[in-house]
Write a protein that holds these residues in place. Structure first.
Motif, mmCIF file in Angstrom:
data_model
loop_
_atom_site.group_PDB
_atom_site.id
_atom_site.type_symbol
_atom_site.label_atom_id
_atom_site.label_comp_id
_atom_site.label_asym_id
_atom_site.label_seq_id
_atom_site.Cartn_x
_atom_site.Cartn_y
_atom_site.Cartn_z
ATOM 1 N N ASP A 1 -9.384 -7.566 2.479
ATOM 2 C CA ASP A 1 -9.433 -7.684 4.403
ATOM 3 C C ASP A 1 -11.556 -6.910 4.028
ATOM 4 O O ASP A 1 -11.856 -6.097 3.187
ATOM 5 C CB ASP A 1 -8.813 -6.157 4.786
ATOM 6 N N ARG B 1 -8.153 -3.562 0.077
ATOM 7 C CA ARG B 1 -8.943 -3.644 1.062
ATOM 8 C C ARG B 1 -10.140 -2.958 0.487
ATOM 9 O O ARG B 1 -10.499 -1.840 -0.027
ATOM 10 C CB ARG B 1 -8.733 -2.041 2.408
ATOM 11 N N ASP C 1 3.043 -4.070 3.253
ATOM 12 C CA ASP C 1 2.281 -4.200 3.412
ATOM 13 C C ASP C 1 1.873 -5.823 4.284
ATOM 14 O O ASP C 1 1.352 -5.565 5.456
ATOM 15 C CB ASP C 1 1.412 -4.891 2.205
ATOM 16 N N GLY D 1 -8.292 -11.239 12.035
ATOM 17 C CA GLY D 1 -7.336 -11.743 11.594
ATOM 18 C C GLY D 1 -6.562 -12.369 13.479
ATOM 19 O O GLY D 1 -5.521 -13.014 13.601
ATOM 20 N N VAL E 1 -1.060 -2.060 8.020
ATOM 21 C CA VAL E 1 -2.219 -0.655 7.624
ATOM 22 C C VAL E 1 -3.740 -1.347 7.302
ATOM 23 O O VAL E 1 -4.640 -0.426 7.022
ATOM 24 C CB VAL E 1 -2.103 -1.912 5.387
ATOM 25 N N TYR F 1 -1.462 -6.735 0.966
ATOM 26 C CA TYR F 1 -3.095 -6.186 1.525
ATOM 27 C C TYR F 1 -4.152 -5.576 0.770
ATOM 28 O O TYR F 1 -3.188 -4.387 0.007
ATOM 29 C CB TYR F 1 -2.904 -5.263 2.078
ATOM 30 N N ARG G 1 -14.195 -4.216 6.419
ATOM 31 C CA ARG G 1 -14.579 -2.028 5.763
ATOM 32 C C ARG G 1 -15.463 -2.278 5.101
ATOM 33 O O ARG G 1 -15.539 -0.981 4.439
ATOM 34 C CB ARG G 1 -13.290 -1.003 6.056
ATOM 35 N N LEU H 1 -9.764 -11.808 4.619
ATOM 36 C CA LEU H 1 -8.911 -11.485 5.955
ATOM 37 C C LEU H 1 -9.975 -10.528 6.151
ATOM 38 O O LEU H 1 -10.727 -9.438 6.254
ATOM 39 C CB LEU H 1 -7.910 -10.368 6.432
ATOM 40 N N SER H 2 -10.377 -11.394 8.351
ATOM 41 C CA SER H 2 -11.253 -10.152 8.747
ATOM 42 C C SER H 2 -10.927 -9.911 10.124
ATOM 43 O O SER H 2 -9.709 -9.312 9.761
ATOM 44 C CB SER H 2 -12.896 -11.820 8.796
ATOM 45 N N ALA I 1 -1.342 -8.562 16.083
ATOM 46 C CA ALA I 1 -2.170 -9.409 15.124
ATOM 47 C C ALA I 1 -2.438 -8.878 14.370
ATOM 48 O O ALA I 1 -4.542 -9.538 14.212
ATOM 49 C CB ALA I 1 -3.106 -10.247 16.437
ATOM 50 N N ARG J 1 -12.114 -8.103 17.485
ATOM 51 C CA ARG J 1 -10.995 -7.997 16.189
ATOM 52 C C ARG J 1 -11.504 -8.875 16.163
ATOM 53 O O ARG J 1 -12.207 -9.017 14.637
ATOM 54 C CB ARG J 1 -9.643 -8.489 16.353
ATOM 55 N N MET K 1 1.049 -1.327 0.015
ATOM 56 C CA MET K 1 0.256 0.102 -0.142
ATOM 57 C C MET K 1 0.706 1.094 -0.098
ATOM 58 O O MET K 1 0.434 2.260 -0.407
ATOM 59 C CB MET K 1 -1.199 0.096 1.278
ATOM 60 N N ILE L 1 -6.815 -3.675 22.031
ATOM 61 C CA ILE L 1 -6.910 -4.289 21.114
ATOM 62 C C ILE L 1 -5.159 -5.139 20.853
ATOM 63 O O ILE L 1 -4.307 -4.829 21.353
ATOM 64 C CB ILE L 1 -6.814 -4.521 19.793
#
Ligand SMILES: Cc1cc2nc3c(=O)[nH]c(=O)nc-3n(C[C@H](O)[C@H](O)[C@H](O)COP(=O)(O)OP(=O)(O)OC[C@H]3O[C@@H](n4cnc5c(N)ncnc54)[C@H](O)[C@@H]3O)c2cc1C
Ligand code: FES
Ligand code: FES
Lengths: 158, 261
Positions: B50, B8, A19, B31, A65, B6, B53, B28-29, A61, B106, A1, A57
């Motif tokens: 991902d 999104r 990334d 993670g 990005v 990655y 979003r 990927l949710s 994990a 998460r 990214m 969080i």
């Protein structure tokens, strides 16, 4: 990214990260915020706990990005140098809630999260909510006492 | 960490295109499972897409008396959601006991069912509450979805968009957590649906299953302790022996039923 922008401890930052960079590495290696610790590499110890939009969080994990456009708070963001400590930090100090201190940044950050969700939690609630944070030194007694007191102080704050 | 790209997407359509374009792409949710897996090189997808979003994948709706939870809804959101708490309190409670607060902030329901860990919590609720797993391609009944441990009916690149559950007040999830991982050492989701008893067991080691002999015994008024329980469903490991898991299944089932009354 390539470049991502996010807010870290109240300031807008731009980060040039690959990334595959974990959030913990972006914080520690790119921003030199070394409070959050990498303790386990298996998502179990909670030493890497930071807040995204005010929620605790595990930053080991999550990819950096994935935090794009979000607000991140680390232990360094709780109180400026020379300023009074955050009530939760002060409660850890007053209750001797740490020994080696490795787990402490994570414990303080989850402590604040617990306080926000439970207002004035009792010791049993705090123990239950500490499921994701390990301490190898203290036996938890003083950590639990610190979070109970810190939460009460946060609740009493104007 | 090894190298990957990655992505999104902001919509499901965009996500599908990205998955189609990148041959070894993986969703990927939260993670919470995938990140440790990638770090251990147990999987090495070249691209991560991902899903978290995509607004259409988030939140809870009621549809014709069923609770529909978007695939990217976190465990914490399900635990706190007013509609889930009202129409199936046991499901909200289950979500609130997954892992720890950080994991719940998460981890998502879509990631959990797609992963189908043999000790995961949600799959048991899916079997007991006649869930339907909605994907970008079709709707799969839970009974056909969880095919083997860590395996599901999902085709490569298929995305779980939502899971719908029967509303149910007479339900309870009783979990004996593994003290180290917080996953289920054994857990039983008990429910009474349309007058019949449901007992779905997770943690046995070979994958989630319905204990139908147990359900029938309860509905006939017989003693659950004596109901046959297929030993082949269970395995032993350093956390618990096969015998202990079988014993725990009977105990957890009885406790869960006692809570329903
Ligand atoms: C310390 C710890 C304790 C835990 N305790 C428990 C527990 O007690 N009970 C429990 O049930 N779980 C537990 N978990 C697992 C947790 O619930 C995970 O969040 C969950 O299993 C995976 O969800 P995720 O959103 O994090 O998915 P991810 O990790 O992002 O993905 C998991 C897998 O699913 C795929 N995937 C993700 N989303 C979708 C989708 N929408 N459609 C198709 N495929 C998808 C990914 O490609 C990947 O293969 C724990 C995890 C940790 C780290
Ligand atoms: S380093 Fe993140 S949980 Fe241990
Ligand atoms: S004080 Fe040493 S790990 Fe907690």
């Amino acid at each position: 990214m390539g470049k991502i922008s996010l807010e870290v401890n109240g300031e807008d930052v731009e980060l040039d990260v690959a990334d595959n960079t974990l959030l913990i590495h972006a914080l520690r290696d790119h921003l030199r915020l070394t409070g959050a610790h990498m303790g386990c590499d298996t998502s179990q110890c909670g030493a890497c706990t930071v807040h995204i939009e005010g929620q605790a969080i595990k930053s080991c994990a999550m990819l950096a990005v994935q935090a794009e456009g979000r607000s991140v708070t680390t232990i360094e963001g709780l109180a400026d140098d020379g300023e009074p400590l955050h009530p939760m930090q002060q409660a850890f100090h007053d209750n001797h809630g740490l020994q080696c201190g490795f787990c402490t940044p994570g414990m303080v950050m989850i402590g604040i999260d617990i306080a926000r969700r439970h207002n004035v939690p009792d010791a049993a609630t705090v123990r239950h909510e500490l499921e994701g944070n390990l301490c190898r030194c203290t036996g938890y007694q003083n950590i639990v006492a610190a979070i109970v007191e810190g939460a009460a102080k946060m609740e009493a704050q104007p | 960490m090894y190298d990957f790209t990655y992505h999104r997407p902001a919509s499901l359509d965009e996500a599908k295109v990205l998955i189609d374009e990148n041959e070894d792409a993986q969703p990927l949710s939260g993670g919470q499972t995938l990140m440790p897996v990638l770090r251990a090189r147990l999987a090495m997808p070249g691209a991560l897409v991902d899903l978290t979003r995509i607004d259409a994948l988030r939140g809870v709706n009621m549809e014709g008396g069923r609770i529909v939870i978007g695939g990217a809804t976190t465990h914490a959101e399900v635990a706190q959601n007013e509609q889930v708490r009202e129409h199936c309190p046991a499901l909200a409670a289950l979500a609130g006991e997954i892992g720890d607060p950080q994991v719940r902030h998460r981890g998502t329901i879509g990631g959990s069912v797609a992963n189908n860990d043999p000790a995961a919590c949600y799959p048991s609720a899916c079997l007991a509450l006649d869930a339907e797993v909605r994907t970008d391609r079709r709707t799969v009944p839970a009974a056909d979805f969880f095919t083997a441990m860590f395996e599901t009916a999902l085709e490569p690149g298929e995305i779980v968009t939502a899971i719908s559950f029967a509303a149910c007040h007479d339900a309870h999830y009783e979990k004996f957590p593994n003290p180290a991982s917080r996953f289920a050492l054994i857990a039983v989701f008990a429910a009474r649906l349309g007058g019949a008893t449901r007992l779905a067991v997770t943690g046995g080691g070979t994958g989630v299953f319905r204990w139908q002999e147990g359900e029938q015994a309860v509905d006939r008024g017989e003693d659950l302790a004596a109901a046959p329980l297929d030993e082949g469903r269970f395995t032993g490991d350093l956390h618990a022996s096969t015998e202990y898991r079988i014993h725990l299944t009977r105990v957890m089932a009885q406790r869960a039923l006692a809570r329903i009354g």
